[in-house]
Design a protein around this motif. Sequence first.
Motif, PDB file in Angstrom:
ATOM      1  N   LYS A  51       0.823  -1.207   0.000  1.00 26.06           N
ATOM      2  CA  LYS A  51       0.000   0.000   0.000  1.00 26.06           C
ATOM      3  C   LYS A  51       0.857   1.256   0.000  1.00 26.06           C
ATOM      4  O   LYS A  51       1.808   1.370   0.771  1.00 26.06           O
ATOM      5  CB  LYS A  51      -0.901   0.010   1.240  1.00 26.06           C
ATOM      6  N   SER A  52       0.508   2.195  -0.865  1.00 24.86           N
ATOM      7  CA  SER A  52       1.022   3.560  -0.782  1.00 24.86           C
ATOM      8  C   SER A  52       0.114   4.435  -1.634  1.00 24.86           C
ATOM      9  O   SER A  52      -0.591   3.932  -2.511  1.00 24.86           O
ATOM     10  CB  SER A  52       2.471   3.653  -1.265  1.00 24.86           C
ATOM     11  N   SER A  53       0.132   5.748  -1.377  1.00 22.06           N
ATOM     12  CA  SER A  53      -0.787   6.664  -2.052  1.00 22.06           C
ATOM     13  C   SER A  53      -0.047   7.580  -3.016  1.00 22.06           C
ATOM     14  O   SER A  53       1.004   8.121  -2.673  1.00 22.06           O
ATOM     15  CB  SER A  53      -1.535   7.521  -1.024  1.00 22.06           C
ATOM     16  N   TYR A  54      -0.619   7.753  -4.205  1.00 19.74           N
ATOM     17  CA  TYR A  54      -0.032   8.674  -5.178  1.00 19.74           C
ATOM     18  C   TYR A  54      -0.378  10.120  -4.855  1.00 19.74           C
ATOM     19  O   TYR A  54       0.291  11.054  -5.302  1.00 19.74           O
ATOM     20  CB  TYR A  54      -0.487   8.324  -6.596  1.00 19.74           C
ATOM     21  N   ASP A  55      -1.444  10.310  -4.068  1.00 16.55           N
ATOM     22  CA  ASP A  55      -1.850  11.657  -3.671  1.00 16.55           C
ATOM     23  C   ASP A  55      -2.567  11.572  -2.336  1.00 16.55           C
ATOM     24  O   ASP A  55      -3.485  10.778  -2.168  1.00 16.55           O
ATOM     25  CB  ASP A  55      -2.781  12.262  -4.726  1.00 16.55           C
ATOM     26  N   LYS A  56      -2.120  12.358  -1.366  1.00 15.66           N
ATOM     27  CA  LYS A  56      -2.826  12.472  -0.092  1.00 15.66           C
ATOM     28  C   LYS A  56      -3.603  13.777  -0.131  1.00 15.66           C
ATOM     29  O   LYS A  56      -3.084  14.861   0.156  1.00 15.66           O
ATOM     30  CB  LYS A  56      -1.837  12.461   1.080  1.00 15.66           C
ATOM     31  N   PRO A  68       3.447  12.274  -5.666  1.00 14.22           N
ATOM     32  CA  PRO A  68       3.845  12.617  -7.036  1.00 14.22           C
ATOM     33  C   PRO A  68       2.687  12.882  -7.980  1.00 14.22           C
ATOM     34  O   PRO A  68       2.894  13.303  -9.118  1.00 14.22           O
ATOM     35  CB  PRO A  68       4.617  11.378  -7.481  1.00 14.22           C
ATOM     36  N   GLY A  69       1.473  12.589  -7.569  1.00 11.20           N
ATOM     37  CA  GLY A  69       0.332  12.760  -8.440  1.00 11.20           C
ATOM     38  C   GLY A  69      -0.063  11.488  -9.162  1.00 11.20           C
ATOM     39  O   GLY A  69       0.610  10.459  -9.072  1.00 11.20           O
ATOM     40  N   LEU A  70      -1.156  11.580  -9.905  1.00 14.33           N
ATOM     41  CA  LEU A  70      -1.790  10.398 -10.492  1.00 14.33           C
ATOM     42  C   LEU A  70      -0.892   9.655 -11.477  1.00 14.33           C
ATOM     43  O   LEU A  70      -0.603   8.466 -11.285  1.00 14.33           O
ATOM     44  CB  LEU A  70      -3.090  10.813 -11.179  1.00 14.33           C
ATOM     45  N   GLU A  71      -0.435  10.311 -12.510  1.00 12.30           N
ATOM     46  CA  GLU A  71       0.281   9.612 -13.575  1.00 12.30           C
ATOM     47  C   GLU A  71       1.591   9.012 -13.095  1.00 12.30           C
ATOM     48  O   GLU A  71       1.844   7.811 -13.269  1.00 12.30           O
ATOM     49  CB  GLU A  71       0.539  10.567 -14.740  1.00 12.30           C
ATOM     50  N   ALA A  72       2.427   9.831 -12.461  1.00  9.14           N
ATOM     51  CA  ALA A  72       3.726   9.329 -11.994  1.00  9.14           C
ATOM     52  C   ALA A  72       3.543   8.295 -10.894  1.00  9.14           C
ATOM     53  O   ALA A  72       4.269   7.291 -10.837  1.00  9.14           O
ATOM     54  CB  ALA A  72       4.582  10.494 -11.497  1.00  9.14           C
ATOM     55  N   GLY A  73       2.580   8.527 -10.013  1.00  7.74           N
ATOM     56  CA  GLY A  73       2.355   7.606  -8.904  1.00  7.74           C
ATOM     57  C   GLY A  73       1.899   6.241  -9.365  1.00  7.74           C
ATOM     58  O   GLY A  73       2.364   5.205  -8.866  1.00  7.74           O
ATOM     59  N   LEU A  74       0.988   6.209 -10.320  1.00  7.17           N
ATOM     60  CA  LEU A  74       0.493   4.921 -10.811  1.00  7.17           C
ATOM     61  C   LEU A  74       1.580   4.141 -11.548  1.00  7.17           C
ATOM     62  O   LEU A  74       1.608   2.914 -11.497  1.00  7.17           O
ATOM     63  CB  LEU A  74      -0.725   5.125 -11.707  1.00  7.17           C
ATOM     64  N   GLU A  75       2.470   4.833 -12.236  1.00  6.45           N
ATOM     65  CA  GLU A  75       3.596   4.151 -12.884  1.00  6.45           C
ATOM     66  C   GLU A  75       4.470   3.442 -11.846  1.00  6.45           C
ATOM     67  O   GLU A  75       4.914   2.312 -12.056  1.00  6.45           O
ATOM     68  CB  GLU A  75       4.440   5.150 -13.676  1.00  6.45           C
ATOM     69  N   ILE A  76       4.707   4.102 -10.727  1.00  5.81           N
ATOM     70  CA  ILE A  76       5.530   3.517  -9.664  1.00  5.81           C
ATOM     71  C   ILE A  76       4.822   2.310  -9.049  1.00  5.81           C
ATOM     72  O   ILE A  76       5.433   1.264  -8.817  1.00  5.81           O
ATOM     73  CB  ILE A  76       5.856   4.576  -8.603  1.00  5.81           C
TER      74      ILE A  76
END
Length: 272
Positions: A51-56, A68-76
């Motif tokens: 578990k981790s969040s791309y945006d809090k 990092p936001g939606l796009e970069a976070g989902l890639e990670i």
Amino acid sequence: MVDIGGVRVEQDGPFTLIAGPCVIESRDAVLRHAERIAAITERVGVPYIFKSSYDKANRTSVDSFRGPGLEAGLEILAEVRERFGVPVITDVHERQDVTAVAEAVDVLQIPAFLCRQTDLVLAACGSGKPVNIKKGQFLSPAEAVPMVHKAHSTGNTQVMVTERGYAFGYQNLVVDYRSLVLLRETGAPVLFDATHSVQLPGGAGEATAGQPRFIPHLARAAVAVGVAGVFMEVHEDPSHALSDGSNSLALDQIPALLGDLKALDTLVKGTA
């Protein structure tokens, strides 16, 4: 039973661990945490979901780090799933993000503050992916039952519900362990969030405080009641975490705690 990438989350089966840093601080940090926690859970023999969040989106201060936001976070997050072979869960705050999030992760999580947002819950469940709904700290167990029925109304039965404490006066939460029993009546597997339950919301003025020394005690009590899984925010150095460090479990404490929880879980459920 909820099937998450081959991990079976079921009320009477061995408990599942959902764990990771609160927010994606960097690609390297996420991969480092995922690798270490996955190795620990494999060694102890506990099913694991990262578990981790791309945006809090619900930080106390406008100046707080959000991720990092939606796009970069989902890639990670997609990289975590591919590299380590573990299912991944993340928060979704906006209805318009559901499709993208559902393509990148295995479970969509509805944050506690948004658990009664009908359009968001219906969209997440309508994606066809498993969904974990965090019970709002403003809801009694009885008030939480309709939110699960709302989720099930989409026809999606792959729904879990997570207890995370109840607001008790200013800057304090308490855990009513009756909630873990009452929420089972929804038919959804019940999880326990051992780290958010020790929060002191807004307790540091423009940030949340916490009492992490109670995390192991609350987690052991929940497993003794009988839960399908335990949720914990974990960080290698909580004092330097960019979000929720004050109520995160130190990564090096996981092995001993998981050993205790597994022994209790086996005793309570007779799953050895």
